[in-house]
Scaffold this motif. Structure first.
Motif, short mmCIF file in Angstrom:
data_model
loop_
_atom_site.label_atom_id
_atom_site.label_comp_id
_atom_site.label_asym_id
_atom_site.label_seq_id
_atom_site.Cartn_x
_atom_site.Cartn_y
_atom_site.Cartn_z
N ILE A 311 0.82 -1.20 0.00
CA ILE A 311 0.00 0.00 0.00
C ILE A 311 0.87 1.26 0.00
O ILE A 311 0.40 2.35 -0.40
N PRO A 329 -3.58 5.18 3.28
CA PRO A 329 -3.87 6.17 2.22
C PRO A 329 -4.57 7.39 2.82
O PRO A 329 -5.22 7.28 3.87
N SER A 483 -4.33 -5.42 1.98
CA SER A 483 -5.32 -4.39 2.33
C SER A 483 -4.88 -3.74 3.64
O SER A 483 -4.56 -4.44 4.61
N CYS A 484 -4.85 -2.41 3.66
CA CYS A 484 -4.33 -1.74 4.86
C CYS A 484 -5.32 -1.79 6.00
O CYS A 484 -4.96 -1.52 7.14
N GLY A 485 -6.59 -2.10 5.69
CA GLY A 485 -7.58 -2.24 6.75
C GLY A 485 -8.26 -0.96 7.16
O GLY A 485 -9.08 -0.96 8.07
N LYS A 486 -7.95 0.14 6.46
CA LYS A 486 -8.54 1.41 6.89
C LYS A 486 -10.05 1.44 6.64
O LYS A 486 -10.80 2.00 7.44
N CYS A 487 -10.49 0.88 5.50
CA CYS A 487 -11.94 0.94 5.24
C CYS A 487 -12.50 -0.47 5.09
O CYS A 487 -11.85 -1.36 4.55
N CYS A 490 -13.02 -2.93 1.65
CA CYS A 490 -11.82 -3.61 1.15
C CYS A 490 -11.29 -4.59 2.18
O CYS A 490 -10.95 -5.73 1.85
N ARG A 491 -11.24 -4.17 3.44
CA ARG A 491 -10.70 -5.04 4.49
C ARG A 491 -11.48 -6.36 4.54
O ARG A 491 -10.90 -7.44 4.58
N SER A 527 -14.78 1.70 -1.72
CA SER A 527 -13.43 1.57 -1.14
C SER A 527 -12.73 2.92 -1.19
O SER A 527 -12.95 3.70 -2.12
N ALA A 528 -11.87 3.14 -0.23
CA ALA A 528 -11.26 4.47 -0.10
C ALA A 528 -10.04 4.67 -0.99
O ALA A 528 -9.59 5.79 -1.16
N CYS A 529 -9.48 3.62 -1.55
CA CYS A 529 -8.34 3.83 -2.47
C CYS A 529 -8.36 2.78 -3.56
O CYS A 529 -9.20 1.87 -3.57
N LEU A 531 -6.67 0.19 -4.25
CA LEU A 531 -6.53 -1.25 -4.00
C LEU A 531 -7.90 -1.91 -3.94
O LEU A 531 -8.17 -2.90 -4.62
N GLY A 532 -8.77 -1.35 -3.14
CA GLY A 532 -10.10 -1.95 -2.98
C GLY A 532 -10.96 -1.82 -4.22
O GLY A 532 -11.84 -2.65 -4.46
S1 SF4 Z 1 -9.31 0.40 -0.15
FE1 SF4 Z 1 -7.31 1.27 0.32
S2 SF4 Z 1 -7.73 2.45 2.20
FE2 SF4 Z 1 -9.39 0.98 2.05
S3 SF4 Z 1 -8.68 -0.81 3.26
FE3 SF4 Z 1 -8.17 -1.15 1.07
S4 SF4 Z 1 -6.05 -0.50 0.94
FE4 SF4 Z 1 -6.90 0.44 2.82
#
Ligand code: SF4
Ligand SMILES: Cc1cc2nc3c(=O)[nH]c(=O)nc-3n(C[C@H](O)[C@H](O)[C@H](O)COP(=O)(O)O)c2cc1C
Length: 567
Positions: A311, A329, A483-487, A490-491, A527-529, A531-532
């Motif tokens: 990420i 992100p 997945s960074c787990g922020k949202c 995606c998590r 999703s916030a970025c 990746l998701g």
């Molecule tokens: S979409 Fe982006 S910000 Fe959201 S959990 Fe996945 S990697 Fe993190």
């Protein structure tokens, strides 16, 4: 020589720009792991709450927390290495404390094993050996190159060799004969666009930073290259480091930036040594620092080594990582052009984008955009790997038929095999297969019209011997792991899709498809970025091109082993 004391390490880095990563690496390198006392000292010196620092350090894959952990082997379990038997190699190295690492960016020479700061490659325990990054093969199509135009010239990675092959002509032209605004305009007219994935026009990005209020401004080179199947930036940095340094310096002149950061992924230790040497040479020659080329223009450049997290290639996450924050992100807007490093105007550009800049500045803007075929401007470096005769980095004119690259340039499938599917954008674009492989041309509009994206242009080839459901499962397991787990979409969504590809979930085809579609649509919508948003393309393309395999998978309730990364 005795090892530096705690205080010496703190004093070296405490007041440096972007100090957290280098300070963590300094303790990690000295001790072979990050001890409790080291974390306490660093937290105190940089005024970071200890709990936050723990959270951040443990987010990265490569900071070892156990004694000797730095030197325990890490075995790549990326999509190509999995095909080559990385699980077996990992098992063979278990007695040395080996663990799995996500794609390490050496898909052209599998299987990489990172041991401390050494890279070894090989497909069995006894065959591991060091192997320098190969030069890109001579362009088989004979089309004109930009990024690789000089890379094969002897000594190109040295300052003398770089000068001898046209290096620093672009910067000299800019600072002696062009205003910053003219320099921005030159790049804008060339139609150069970002090569890190999103394809944003580079000239417009620079223009926005030049116009933004706030000082100091920064240039950030994104050398995180974490996308599985991508290894082009490593080739550029290893064989043409001054092109990237010159590109960053031109970007600084054009935008009024006075400081720059090259954010390099942890998994490229050799590249770190090459870049450190190149930076020293550029400073010694008056090409960085104060009074560059005898003018009033000043620019300082710092290398910052990442610590392993896909990420961190996402620009907001990268900026947070540089600033010593947890690398989530950032919400957008605002964008880095106005609120980047330390909330000040910042250019974030990919290695390949920046390496194109000196070549374009040496010539007229038309030279660059006419390198593409038809209406397409410029060239793209493709990292090609997997089941193909000649894997490697190829610089193609935009608009080249995909078949030409696969068959004429790279030799086609292995003997007796046919190509079943090719990933786009590394893994992020999912697969192309069937008719799309015949009709696609290598440019974003064509690949998008097939429901995928070109992105950073890693392409992994899978022949007819491969189980595409297992391939998709491996890919989704990567996204779930990274997945960074922020949202939550995606998590949770990446986990649920991994499970569906593992055989868990509804047992009728209709309900399986409905559920997978529901998860995918939610991920793409909220999703916030990137990746998701991108991850569902893997399962969507699997359903589109391999409906019979999906049906068999669902009805057989096949439970494949979950590919769990043990980092
Ligand atoms: S979409 Fe982006 S910000 Fe959201 S959990 Fe996945 S990697 Fe993190
Ligand atoms: C999950 C994710 C990972 C990314 N990884 C990279 C990367 O490794 N390198 C890169 O240059 N851009 C990466 N990007 C794109 C960057 O956010 C950004 O768009 C790019 O660095 C801008 O440079 P460019 O305009 O020169 O392409 C990634 C984006 C996302 C969403």
């Amino acid at each position: 020589m005795s090892a530096p004391t705690d205080q010496a390490l703190i004093d070296d880095w405490r007041t440096a720009p972007a100090p957290l990563l280098p300070l963590l690496h300094a303790f990690h390198d000295r001790d072979g792991y990050l001890s409790e006392s080291a974390l306490r000292l660093i937290a105190q010196a940089l005024r970071i709450p200890l709990a936050d620092l723990y959270g951040t350090v443990t987010f990265y894959h490569h900071f070892a927390r156990a004694v000797g952990g730095l030197h325990a082997p890490r075995v790549c379990t990326g999509p190509v290495c999995t095909l080559r038997g990385s699980d077996t190699l990992l098992a063979a190295l278990q007695d040395q404390g080996a663990s799995a690492m996500p794609c390490a960016g050496r898909c052209d020479e599998p299987i990489p094993v990172l041991v401390g700061h050494r890279y070894l490659v090989g497909q069995a325990d006894g065959t591991l050996h060091e192997l320098p990054t190969p030069l890109p093969p001579p362009n088989p199509g004979g089309s004109q190159e930009c990024i690789f135009a000089e890379i094969r010239k002897p000594g190109r990675a040295t300052l003398a060799g770089y000068h001898a092959s046209g290096g620093y002509t672009g910067l000299t032209r800019a600072v002696t004969a062009m205003s910053p605004a003219q320099t921005v305009d030159h790049i804008r007219q060339s139609k150069l666009a970002g090569r890190g994935g999103a394809g944003f026009p580079t000239g417009l990005k620079w223009q926005a930073v030049a116009a933004a209020a706030g000082q100091p401004k920064s240039i950030v080179c994104n050398a995180d290259e974490g996308e599985p199947g991508c290894f082009k930036d490593r080739a550029v940095l290893d064989h043409d480091p001054f092109a990237v340094i010159e590109g960053m310096t031109i970007a600084a002149y054009a935008t009024g930036a006075t400081r720059g950061f090259l954010y390099l992924r942890y998994e490229y230790p050799h590249t770190l040594r090459t870049l450190t040497l190149a930076l020293q040479q550029a400073y010694a020659a008056g090409l960085l620092g104060q009074h560059i080329l005898g003018t009033d223009f000043a620019f300082d450049l710092y290398i910052r080594r990442g610590a392993g997290a896909y990420i961190c290639g996402e620009e907001g996450s990268l900026l947070n990582s540089l600033e010593g924050k947890h690398p989530f992100p950032r919400n957008r807007p605002p964008y880095p052009v106005t609120h980047g490093f330390e909330n000040l105007p910042t250019v974030v550009n990919n290695v390949e984008t920046l390496a194109a800049v000196p070549q374009i500045l040496r010539r007229d803007p038309e030279w660059y955009h006419t390198l593409g075929l038809g209406d397409h401007a410029g060239t793209k470096v493709i990292s090609l790997s997997g089941d193909i005769q000649r894997p490697g980095n190829y610089e193609v004119p935009f608009g080249l038929p995909l078949q030409t690259l696969l068959v004429e340039w790279a030799g086609g499938p292995l003997p007796g095999r046919t190509i079943q599917a090719v990933t786009m954008a590394g893994l992020s674009g999912g697969f192309l297969a069937g008719e799309a492989l015949i009709t696609a041309t290598i440019d974003e509009p064509s690949i998008r019209s097939k429901g995928s994206m070109l992105g950073a242009a890693g392409m992994i080839v899978f022949d007819d011997s491969r189980d595409m459901v297992a391939v998709a499962h491996n890919a989704m397991a990567f996204f779930a792991h990274e997945s960074c787990g922020k949202c939550f979409p995606c998590r949770i969504g990446t986990q649920r899709l991994t499970e569906r590809l593992n055989g868990d979930g509804p047992a009728t085809l209709e309900s399986w498809l409905a559920e997978v579609n529901d998860i995918s649509q939610t991920m793409k919508a909220v999703s916030a970025c990137g990746l998701g948003v991108a991850a569902p393309m893997v399962v969507e393309s699997l359903v589109r091109y391999f409906p019979e395999e999906v049906k068999a998978h669902v009805l057989a309730d096949a439970h494949q082993p979950y590919i769990r990364l043990q980092t």
